[in-house]
Design a protein around this motif. Sequence first.
Motif, PDB file in Angstrom:
ATOM      1  N   TYR A 236      -5.360  59.793 -52.134  1.00 61.96           N
ATOM      2  CA  TYR A 236      -4.279  60.009 -51.169  1.00 61.96           C
ATOM      3  C   TYR A 236      -2.924  59.997 -51.888  1.00 61.96           C
ATOM      4  O   TYR A 236      -2.081  60.875 -51.677  1.00 61.96           O
ATOM      5  N   GLU A 237      -2.742  59.000 -52.728  1.00 60.86           N
ATOM      6  CA  GLU A 237      -1.457  58.880 -53.449  1.00 60.86           C
ATOM      7  C   GLU A 237      -1.203  60.117 -54.315  1.00 60.86           C
ATOM      8  O   GLU A 237      -0.109  60.687 -54.297  1.00 60.86           O
ATOM      9  N   LEU A 238      -2.219  60.530 -55.056  1.00 59.75           N
ATOM     10  CA  LEU A 238      -2.043  61.678 -55.949  1.00 59.75           C
ATOM     11  C   LEU A 238      -1.868  62.973 -55.147  1.00 59.75           C
ATOM     12  O   LEU A 238      -1.038  63.822 -55.479  1.00 59.75           O
ATOM     13  N   GLY A 239      -2.658  63.094 -54.087  1.00 56.40           N
ATOM     14  CA  GLY A 239      -2.612  64.311 -53.287  1.00 56.40           C
ATOM     15  C   GLY A 239      -1.293  64.481 -52.547  1.00 56.40           C
ATOM     16  O   GLY A 239      -0.857  65.599 -52.281  1.00 56.40           O
ATOM     17  N   ALA A 240      -0.657  63.363 -52.229  1.00 55.54           N
ATOM     18  CA  ALA A 240       0.620  63.437 -51.514  1.00 55.54           C
ATOM     19  C   ALA A 240       1.692  64.107 -52.362  1.00 55.54           C
ATOM     20  O   ALA A 240       2.621  64.718 -51.831  1.00 55.54           O
ATOM     21  N   SER A 241       1.560  64.007 -53.685  1.00 53.49           N
ATOM     22  CA  SER A 241       2.587  64.602 -54.546  1.00 53.49           C
ATOM     23  C   SER A 241       2.098  65.846 -55.291  1.00 53.49           C
ATOM     24  O   SER A 241       2.891  66.514 -55.946  1.00 53.49           O
ATOM     25  N   ASP A 242       0.805  66.145 -55.220  1.00 56.04           N
ATOM     26  CA  ASP A 242       0.296  67.333 -55.914  1.00 56.04           C
ATOM     27  C   ASP A 242      -0.339  68.270 -54.888  1.00 56.04           C
ATOM     28  O   ASP A 242      -1.471  68.056 -54.438  1.00 56.04           O
ATOM     29  N   PRO A 243       0.368  69.337 -54.526  1.00 57.95           N
ATOM     30  CA  PRO A 243      -0.149  70.230 -53.470  1.00 57.95           C
ATOM     31  C   PRO A 243      -1.390  71.010 -53.887  1.00 57.95           C
ATOM     32  O   PRO A 243      -1.971  71.704 -53.049  1.00 57.95           O
TER      33      PRO A 243
END
Lengths: 286, 306
Positions: free
Chosen positions: B10-17
């Motif tokens: 979730y954390e990574l996906g929030a900043s990497d589209p």
Amino acid sequence: MKHQDLSPGDAHEARRNAFDAAAARARCMRYRRRILDISQQVTALHVAPAFSCTEIVDLIYNELMRWPEAGQSPDVFLMSKGHGCMVQYVILEEMGILERSDLDDYCKPGGRLGAHPDFGVPGIAASTGSLGHGMGIATGMAYAERAQARDGLVYLVLSDGECQEGSTWEGAMMAANLKLENLIAFVDLNDFSGLERMSEGHPAFHPLLEKFQAFGWEGVKVNGHDADAIEAAVRARSGGKPFVVVSETVKGKGVSYMEHVPIWHYRAPSPEEYIQACEELVEISG
Amino acid sequence: MRNKFADVFYELGASDPKLCIVVADISPAGSIAKFRTEFPDRFINTGVAEQIMIGMCAGMAQRGLRPFAYTIATFTLYRPFEFVRDDLCYQNLPVTIVGIGGGVTYSTLGGTHHAQEDIAIATAIPNMSVIAPCDPAEAEAATRWCATQTRGPVYLRLGKAGEPVLTDGAPEPWEFGKLRHISRGSDVCVLTYGPVAKMAADVAERYRAQGKSVSLVCAHTLKPLDESGIVEVLKSHDQVVVVEETSPYASLGSRVKQLAWDAQATCRIDTFCLQDEFIHHYGDHAELLAAHGLELDAISAKLNLM
């Protein structure tokens, strides 16, 4: 992310008017001749499966895909029936994406072209050969185009035989669930799998178009050697769904002794058969 | 581990589209449910259809996205095997296959849900990397690595829930492709990976109770295996004990013995793993492991630690 407006517009209509069916016929005759020539270099090739989809693949590359820069397209061509790749190779050669030396070294040590397309070779979007993989990959590609707000269209060529694979239908259902209107599939319906006539050995395989429609696709059935009809069908699609052109074709189209004869799925002609085939080739209009 | 993966994803996906997750009808755990709500276009459920799960991931990766395929371990590899092999590995695409509950984690669901040979299958495919973290902290590090790596396909084998943190005091960080010492000693080395690392840590503790100097080492990356690291372990200890939750074929234990032969190592080697057998047995995870012979007292008895 949003759905791209891919419905046929003025630009498409302009292209439609510019479609030169005579030029397409001439190209296809040239491609068949080139494949026959290569068949005399090496016996490991699928002539008849390439001849059944020649008009379809020519149309995709030379009329449907956009080429704003030489050799670079925002669209994708995926040859799911990998054993049809000879026609892809000779088109890529003519476009300058593959070199003549690539075709000269086809299936030879040191060459980079094999009897099935390999991802990483210029112009090859995916490694195929094992049937039933293209629909899934194409679905992922079409989804990726939409997810990244790009307008790329994904053109997929399937064999009829690989529509027996359950994976093809897993993909077809998912593409429809996702409303991937940027996915356009062509089924090369030559009615022959490797062993026998589909309509005789697997009569429940037919009707095919209705199966796609039941899976949520828009589609049409056309004569797969009539480039004009295929082109018109694709341009006339409604959008909002993935689109399939169930293309009725003849395996080995253009060479009398290959047509509808299963052994030519993989056999290369002898020198005498080669001469006869070359003499028989004519421009095909349907 | 599953929840830690979800939090990190979730954390990574929030900043990497470009990060996407493709699941096959599995309930999104913890933060993955939040990810689905906030980024619905990057959460795709193919339904009960694992071949398209893998095939779609291939196409998405070829057109610029970074997909993770995610379901119960058996269904990530066995049903769609040829799609994993041809679409992901042959084309060498940076797709992470997250297999939840490798080994016999799904202990009450029967053999159809046991991924007891997944390590052998995944490591056998060219280009595939195989990672099996030993605790939630390693699961986090591995997930971060998977989200940015360009090497190729990865099979990330995660435990389901409840694994204790074992690596808090480790003297070295998690690094892809490298053995990780959780503790360092000189007499006995216990090599392990995955949730069964807790049992391996208990074995190490029993050796310590006997006055031995013990290394506990996590071989979290099964492929590429840190061969030089293992040879060093073999040469610097009198005894090496391997504890793992997988079938004997292409196991870490078998690889350690191959490397020992090639390196002419003279240490004693004991290996413990699942049996090459479908065991019709139900119970909690520990009970299933015990049915396969993976149980602290049973291992201790064979090692004269009782």
